[in-house]
Motif scaffolding. Structure first.
Motif, PDB file in Angstrom:
ATOM      1  N   TYR A 425       0.847  -1.182   0.000  1.00 22.40           N
ATOM      2  CA  TYR A 425       0.000   0.000   0.000  1.00 22.40           C
ATOM      3  C   TYR A 425       0.888   1.240   0.000  1.00 22.40           C
ATOM      4  O   TYR A 425       1.803   1.349   0.818  1.00 22.40           O
ATOM      5  N   GLY A 429      -2.904   4.828   0.191  1.00 24.76           N
ATOM      6  CA  GLY A 429      -3.702   3.644   0.469  1.00 24.76           C
ATOM      7  C   GLY A 429      -3.998   2.805  -0.744  1.00 24.76           C
ATOM      8  O   GLY A 429      -4.758   1.832  -0.674  1.00 24.76           O
ATOM      9  N   VAL A 431      -3.203   0.063  -3.678  1.00 26.99           N
ATOM     10  CA  VAL A 431      -2.380  -1.130  -3.854  1.00 26.99           C
ATOM     11  C   VAL A 431      -1.480  -0.947  -5.071  1.00 26.99           C
ATOM     12  O   VAL A 431      -1.955  -0.678  -6.177  1.00 26.99           O
TER      13      VAL A 431
END
Length: 461
Positions: A425, A429, A431
């Motif tokens: 992450y 936040g 991916v």
């Protein structure tokens, strides 16, 4: 590396691939270079078996192997370091350098390997080569693969390379894809590994070029590729420390070169890869002459770092972090080899350190994920030089304010996870991809029996 955690050119490409990968995919290449794994340090057989589950390495280095390919104008040469040379040109070709606009005619000859069946059907393949390219010569490396459904890829260009920059500008080639796989700077990658599609075999093709009418020739000593299928993972199991040792590797800071030669990826701020490469080159006793670094402003400290940046620079990628270009740079020094591979664990890395072989690894992390770093990055190279009695990682981190500050100790559990994971992450936040254990290894052209055994244990010959 950029200290601020901003997306680099390669990490943007990696994220594009990662977005298509739902399960079972290895990452696309990250910003600037290399990685490793998890373990106990002394079990050479165990390290090799662990690596074999995820990685397949194949290299052509011997006289017999060079003779085994299909040659059109090339010739195998024997000797202390067998190789491949241009003997009788197969023809001529005009090449327009996309980075200078210059068109020139070149004689060429080719060598094509027999198909290599991957022991690990792969989502990624990264090639390595070691060569000498005198003035007026250069080489091209290509790959053609076979998919798990029997179809073939096109011939993909993995690099157009010369040790110097006076004849052509060394370059990767963008916009290569057949809709099922693509080339991301220096990495072949399956576009959507969640479909189960893999590469099961490949051939490599070398093209050697020289100016017409000359007798000059490139000499290629090593050609190979690493195929891998690393599963998606945000974390990896914690390893057990198994080694206490520190190698005496020179320390160089990239930060003291900030603003120098901005034509090479904005100067030293982005030079983690060549700075790390230069550290290990010099660890093995190789040195640049004053003549070789005479082009560097005499007011600049450590001119060899500027030199390494210039001679690893990829004019298409517009950076110094092309993995095979760094390995090839290391091998331009007499008596050295360089490869790009992927290691499984810190056990592999301890095994190498125990035998006196340092490694260059690549990490991407937020500032809160690596205690003591003081920065976050979307991709950064460090030189791993040892382990403390507690098993923590001793690294020469070029993202340091001075040469004296380069030696760092990083917590083992934090370091192994940021280095081996394939997913993470970022500060938003989101991916994004991790590098999953890619590593540069530089070692003698003629390893000792001990070094040879240890390299074999981590899958490198």
């Amino acid at each position: 590396m950029s200290i601020a955690e901003q997306p680099s050119r390669r990490s943007v490409l990696a994220a594009a691939v990662a977005a298509a990968v739902v399960t079972g995919a290895g990452p696309a290449a990250a910003d600037t270079a290399a990685e490793t794994g998890t373990g106990t340090g002394t079990d050479e057989a165990g390290a090799g078996q662990a690596t074999a589950r995820l990685v397949d390495n194949r290299a052509w280095t011997t006289y017999t192997e060079w003779r085994s390919g299909t040659a059109r104008g090339t010739q195998a040469v024997a000797g202390a370091r067998p190789g491949l040379v241009l003997a009788t040109p197969a023809g001529t070709v005009d090449y327009t350098d996309p980075h200078t606009g210059t068109t020139a005619t070149w004689e060429y000859a080719t060598w094509t390997s027999a198909p290599h069946a991957l022991s690990v059907p792969a989502t990624e393949v990264i090639a390595s080569w070691n060569a000498d390219t005198p003035a007026g010569t250069w080489i091209q490396v290509e790959l053609r693969g076979t998919y798990s459904d029997g179809a073939e890829t096109p011939w993909y260009v993995l690099g157009r390379w010369a040790a110097g920059d006076q004849d052509i500008r060394r370059t990767s080639v963008d916009d290569q894809s057949d809709g099922r796989s693509s080339i991301w700077t220096d990495t072949f990658a399956i576009d959507d590994a969640s479909t189960g599609l893999r590469l099961t075999a490949y051939r490599l093709r070398l093209t050697l070029y020289r100016r017409p009418g000359t007798k000059a020739t490139p000499t290629v000593w090593r050609l190979g590729a690493m195929g891998s299928d690393v599963p998606d993972r945000f974390t990896v199991p914690a390893s057990t420390p198994g080694l206490t040792r520190e190698l005496g590797v020179p320390r160089y800071s990239q930060e003291i070169h900030k603003g120098q030669y901005p034509e090479y990826d904005n100067g030293g701020e982005a030079w983690c890869s060549p700075t790390s490469s230069q550290m290990i080159v010099e660890y093995w006793g190789a040195r640049l002459s004053e003549e070789q670094t005479s082009w560097v402003d005499p007011a600049f400290a450590d001119p060899q770092v500027c030199h390494a940046a210039r001679y690893t620079f990829d004019y298409q990628y517009a950076g110094c972090g092309n993995w095979p270009f760094n390995a090839a740079y290391a091998a331009t020094f007499r008596g050295l080899q360089g490869v790009v591979t992927r290691l499984h664990s810190l056990t592999d890395l301890e095994t190498l350190i125990e035998a006196g072989i340092p490694a260059i690894t690549s990490q991407s992390f937020r500032a809160d994920e690596l205690t003591g770093a003081g920065y976050g990055t979307s991709g950064h190279l460090m030189t791993v030089i040892g382990f403390t009695a507690d098993g923590d990682v001793i690294a020469n981190d070029p993202a340091s304010p001075s040469n004296e500050a380069v030696r760092r100790i990083y917590r083992r559990r934090e370091w192994e996870n940021i280095w081996l994971r394939t997913k993470r992450y970022n500060t938003s936040g989101k991916v994004v991809s991790g590098t999953g254990g890619v590593c540069y290894l530089y070692f003698p052209a003629h390893p000792t029996p001990r070094q040879r055994r240890v390299l074999a244990a981590v899958g490198v010959r």
